[in-house]
Design a protein around this motif. Structure first.
Motif, mmCIF file in Angstrom:
data_model
loop_
_atom_site.group_PDB
_atom_site.id
_atom_site.type_symbol
_atom_site.label_atom_id
_atom_site.label_comp_id
_atom_site.label_asym_id
_atom_site.label_seq_id
_atom_site.Cartn_x
_atom_site.Cartn_y
_atom_site.Cartn_z
ATOM 1 N N THR A 172 0.644 -1.119 0.077
ATOM 2 C CA THR A 172 -0.004 0.110 -0.023
ATOM 3 C C THR A 172 0.950 1.238 -0.027
ATOM 4 O O THR A 172 0.411 2.366 -0.122
ATOM 5 C CB THR A 172 -1.021 0.050 1.287
ATOM 6 O OG1 THR A 172 -0.078 0.256 2.350
ATOM 7 C CG2 THR A 172 -1.703 -1.227 1.351
ATOM 8 N N ASN A 173 2.126 1.107 -0.219
ATOM 9 C CA ASN A 173 2.927 2.347 0.024
ATOM 10 C C ASN A 173 4.391 2.375 -0.594
ATOM 11 O O ASN A 173 5.248 2.908 -0.301
ATOM 12 C CB ASN A 173 3.458 2.515 1.677
ATOM 13 C CG ASN A 173 4.163 1.397 2.286
ATOM 14 O OD1 ASN A 173 4.381 0.316 1.534
ATOM 15 N ND2 ASN A 173 4.194 1.262 3.656
ATOM 16 N N THR A 174 4.151 1.554 -1.793
ATOM 17 C CA THR A 174 5.289 1.460 -2.725
ATOM 18 C C THR A 174 5.266 2.842 -3.465
ATOM 19 O O THR A 174 4.329 3.352 -3.754
ATOM 20 C CB THR A 174 5.244 -0.054 -3.532
ATOM 21 O OG1 THR A 174 4.175 0.215 -4.503
ATOM 22 C CG2 THR A 174 5.270 -1.084 -2.533
ATOM 23 N N PRO A 175 6.723 3.193 -4.215
ATOM 24 C CA PRO A 175 6.664 3.998 -5.161
ATOM 25 C C PRO A 175 5.502 4.125 -6.389
ATOM 26 O O PRO A 175 5.036 5.035 -6.611
ATOM 27 C CB PRO A 175 8.164 4.013 -5.862
ATOM 28 C CG PRO A 175 8.798 3.383 -4.609
ATOM 29 C CD PRO A 175 7.900 2.407 -4.013
ATOM 30 N N MET A 176 5.353 2.991 -6.631
ATOM 31 C CA MET A 176 4.195 2.652 -7.932
ATOM 32 C C MET A 176 2.870 3.372 -7.377
ATOM 33 O O MET A 176 2.327 3.963 -7.923
ATOM 34 C CB MET A 176 3.977 1.226 -8.346
ATOM 35 C CG MET A 176 3.100 1.102 -9.409
ATOM 36 S SD MET A 176 2.533 -0.535 -9.258
ATOM 37 C CE MET A 176 3.942 -1.378 -10.245
ATOM 38 N N VAL A 177 2.474 2.760 -6.119
ATOM 39 C CA VAL A 177 1.240 3.060 -5.392
ATOM 40 C C VAL A 177 1.204 4.479 -5.236
ATOM 41 O O VAL A 177 0.436 5.465 -5.722
ATOM 42 C CB VAL A 177 1.067 2.337 -3.971
ATOM 43 C CG1 VAL A 177 -0.063 2.733 -3.332
ATOM 44 C CG2 VAL A 177 0.961 0.936 -4.377
ATOM 45 N N LYS A 178 2.353 5.324 -4.733
ATOM 46 C CA LYS A 178 2.321 6.786 -4.419
ATOM 47 C C LYS A 178 2.033 7.593 -5.826
ATOM 48 O O LYS A 178 1.504 8.368 -5.968
ATOM 49 C CB LYS A 178 3.798 7.006 -3.867
ATOM 50 C CG LYS A 178 3.969 8.626 -3.523
ATOM 51 C CD LYS A 178 5.072 8.763 -2.787
ATOM 52 C CE LYS A 178 5.284 10.089 -2.229
ATOM 53 N NZ LYS A 178 5.284 11.237 -3.271
#
Length: 702
Positions: free
Chosen positions: A83-89
């Motif tokens: 829920t907090n990876t660079p992709m998600v951000k």
């Protein structure tokens, strides 16, 4: 159960959970606009994107993907989500940037400002600048009624409002038309919405597209004092929050209570706040030479005390729909000390026996228990008018169980769910009790049948008889004969429409020691057999039929009772006092004071205490604490706050009997006009506008 790793943390969740629910179970926060746990999944906003391991190489909408949709690892490892990876951000920042392309960004003049999901999430998950400089799209505002204000340029097409009105309220009047840039939320033909629950779309809207029209431009949320309390516009007892500024109530919002109102409230609950400051009684009055003249408290109490002393026990007392339990308890004690048993809190000609066990007049299975029922019978009740939150529960059960059989004996109204109409009178009820008709077989085969009896079914008079008691006997017989009174299920339910009714019955504010009912009290007053009538907020009676009796009115609004009164003692409204109310299911709840009463008005129990001293029957308590201690000593169950217990099934079985008599009565609804049911609603300009609109729609339909 299924296992899943959320940000490296292994948890076990039910296998029907979505990824969003699993993330929240693991303590991860997932932003969302369109998703709501009580509505169907739409997957419109894409704000809830997460990354899944082993899935497609792109972010996934966590609200629309289930835990069981993920594949385990090559060696059987639990599936993973992040829920907090660079992709998600990056994905969430992109979605937020798209949402703000056409948003007008008019927070300084938006009533949602300070309580806006879009504001909060753009701060937490957005970026500090936009790359778009094109002109913003503009959308014409829509008229959807006098309650909800629209600024549709702000709309982000989450469709929460559409899903609520369709699924919960049961009206297909709001929808999304057009596609792409031309998509708009609108009512069909731009007519006003007709649901009694439509105000809930204001809370559901995550932006400022739908806001409260009566509240518009009056206050900011940080200016308001928030008070958690209880609603009294019906007998449901919805949990609410009253927001006030100074001595004025500015708005009313719902609080979550899964056992009662979930997170919805009716429009009457939400929008009557302007009636709390209109038509108020703010000082005592005494009638002199045929006209009401302003007086001080000492003069008014002495005038009332003289009349009561002169009556020598020929005194009656009637409690209105909004009377709190403490004041009815105090008034009953005063009447007993005066030697009078002429007390009543029931509607005129009610068949509820004063000696009935508590199980005979409460909603035994509880409001939440409606969802457990597998067959429902409505007798002389229109829950859409009398308790719209309970009607929404019935609709929820009907939608969850596609084959849920529902039948109605009484008014053939549009309840927003399918039902079998059995008739509108006593004969239809008697036939069903004798096992006639197809619905009798459905009741017989049900495991948890629910029999809901309304006040209109038990409030009749015919040739000196009371058919209401026979109605209750037949309803109890239907419950007993069809398995509604098993060990763990009491399916007999009385649906009241007045907040004060069950509390009054609990403390015995009914005829006793030779007393008579409210209708007979009025008749005795006309004949000169009762010299004084005390009206505790009682306005729903024929005031002209009271003859020459001396009328003492204790209440908050200048309604019918105040116009007839000889002495007016101004009381407090429900937002202005701490008072106990017992809802239709027998759940005891206590209101909290949000503001102070206007002018010289006092709390009702204190008025009764002062009046008792003037008439020579002084009550033995001087504080609310002492009064409640006395009340709890006599009625211990009233000390159990927010507890709901079904009554004993044996009490219902004892009520059941065969009825040979034929009563030529029909069952209507106890509520004629949903928006005009008590002095507060009648003082509300907003409710008046709604009533006028509803009347116009009915005339157009006819």
């Amino acid at each position: 159960m299924a296992q899943i790793k959320v940000d490296g943390q292994l948890i076990e969740v039910p296998d029907h959970y979505t990824l969003m629910q699993a993330a929240e179970a693991a303590g991860a926060e997932i932003p969302r606009f369109c998703y709501h746990e009580r509505l169907s999944v739409a997957g419109n906003c894409r704000m809830c994107l997460v990354e899944v391991k082993g899935g497609p190489p792109k972010p996934q909408a966590s609200c629309a993907m289930g835990v069981k949709d993920l594949r385990p690892g090559p060696n059987g490892e639990p599936p993973e989500m992040f829920t907090n990876t660079p992709m998600v951000k990056k994905a969430r920042e992109g979605v937020m940037e798209f949402l703000l392309i056409n948003h007008p960004l008019d927070c300084p003049i938006c009533d949602q400002g300070g309580e806006c999901d879009l504001q909060d999430q753009s701060m937490a998950y957005g970026i500090d600048a936009s790359r778009y400089h094109e002109n913003k799209r503009a959308v014409e505002d829509k008229y959807i009624g006098p309650l909800v204000k629209t600024v549709m340029t702000r709309c982000i097409h989450c469709t929460r409002c559409v899903r609520f009105t369709t699924e919960v309220a049961g009206i297909s009047e709001l929808g999304l038309v057009g596609r792409g840039e031309d998509a708009e939320i609108t009512t069909y033909l731009e007519q006003a919405m007709t649901s009694e629950l439509q105000g809930n779309v204001i809370d559901l809207c995550p932006v400022g597209a739908l806001t409260s029209k009566p509240y518009a431009f009056t206050a900011r949320p940080w200016e308001l004092t928030k008070t958690e309390t209880i609603d009294v516009m019906d007998a449901v007892g919805s949990n609410i929050r009253v927001d006030s500024r100074g001595r004025e109530v500015m708005r009313i919002l719902p609080r979550v209570h899964e056992g009662i109102n979930e997170e919805w409230i009716s429009d009457k609950t939400r929008f009557i706040w302007d009636g709390l400051r209109s038509q108020r009684l703010d000082r005592p009055y005494v009638r002199k030479r045929g006209k009401l003249v302003a007086a001080d408290w000492d003069e008014a109490l002495k005038a009332a005390g003289r009349a009561i002393k002169k009556a020598e026990g020929k005194v009656g007392a009637i409690a209105g729909d909004l009377a709190a339990t403490e004041e009815m308890f105090a008034l009953k004690q005063m009447m007993d000390m005066l030697g009078s048993g002429f007390t009543d809190c029931r509607p005129a000609m009610s068949g509820i026996d004063p000696g009935t066990d508590r199980a005979g007049y409460i909603f035994n299975p509880g409001i939440a228990g409606i969802e457990e029922a597998d067959a429902i019978l409505l007798i002389g009740v229109n829950p859409r008018k009398e308790a719209s939150i309970i009607n929404a529960r019935i609709r929820k059960a009907w939608r969850a169980k596609a084959d849920l059989p529902i039948a109605v004996i009484g008014e053939q109204a549009d309840l927003k769910y399918d039902y079998e109409y059995l008739g509108n009178g006593f004969a239809a009820l008697k036939d069903l009790a004798n096992g006639k008709g197809s619905f009798a077989k459905k009741l017989k085969s049900a495991e948890k049948p629910l029999i809901i009896v309304g006040e209109a079914a038990v409030s009749h008079a015919f040739n000196g008889k009371q058919p209401g008691r026979d109605v209750m006997a037949l309803a109890a017989k239907i419950a007993a004969d069809n398995g509604a009174l098993s060990g763990d299920w009491n399916g007999y339910a009385m649906l009241h429409n007045a907040a004060g009714r069950v509390g009054g019955l609990d403390v015995g504010f009914v005829p006793h020691n030779g007393g008579v009912c409210s209708a007979d009290q009025i008749g005795f007053a006309k004949e000169g057999k009762l010299d004084v009538l005390i009206l505790l907020g009682a306005d729903e009676y024929d005031m002209q039929a009271m003859g020459d009796a001396f009328v003492i009115y204790v209440g908050s609004h200048g309604d019918a009772g105040a116009h007839r009164a000889d002495v007016i003692l101004p009381g407090a409204a429900y937002t202005e006092k701490s008072a106990t109310f017992v809802n239709t299911e027998g759940r005891v709840q206590v209101t909290s004071r949000a503001v102070f009463p206007p002018g010289e008005a006092k709390e009702d129990w204190a008025i009764i205490r002062a009046l008792s001293a003037e008439c020579g029957a002084a009550l033995p308590y001087d504080t609310m604490g002492q009064l409640r201690a006395a009340m709890y000593a006599q009625h211990p169950h009233l000390a159990e706050i927010d507890v709901q217990h079904a009554g004993p099934t044996d009490a219902i079985k004892a009520m059941a009997r065969t009825v040979d008599a034929d009563h030529p009565v029909t069952f209507g609804s106890a509520v004629a006009d949903y928006y005009m049911t008590n002095p507060i609603t009648r003082a509300s300009a907003v409710m008046g506008e709604c009533a006028q609109l509803q009347s116009g729609l009915q005339q157009a339909a006819e």
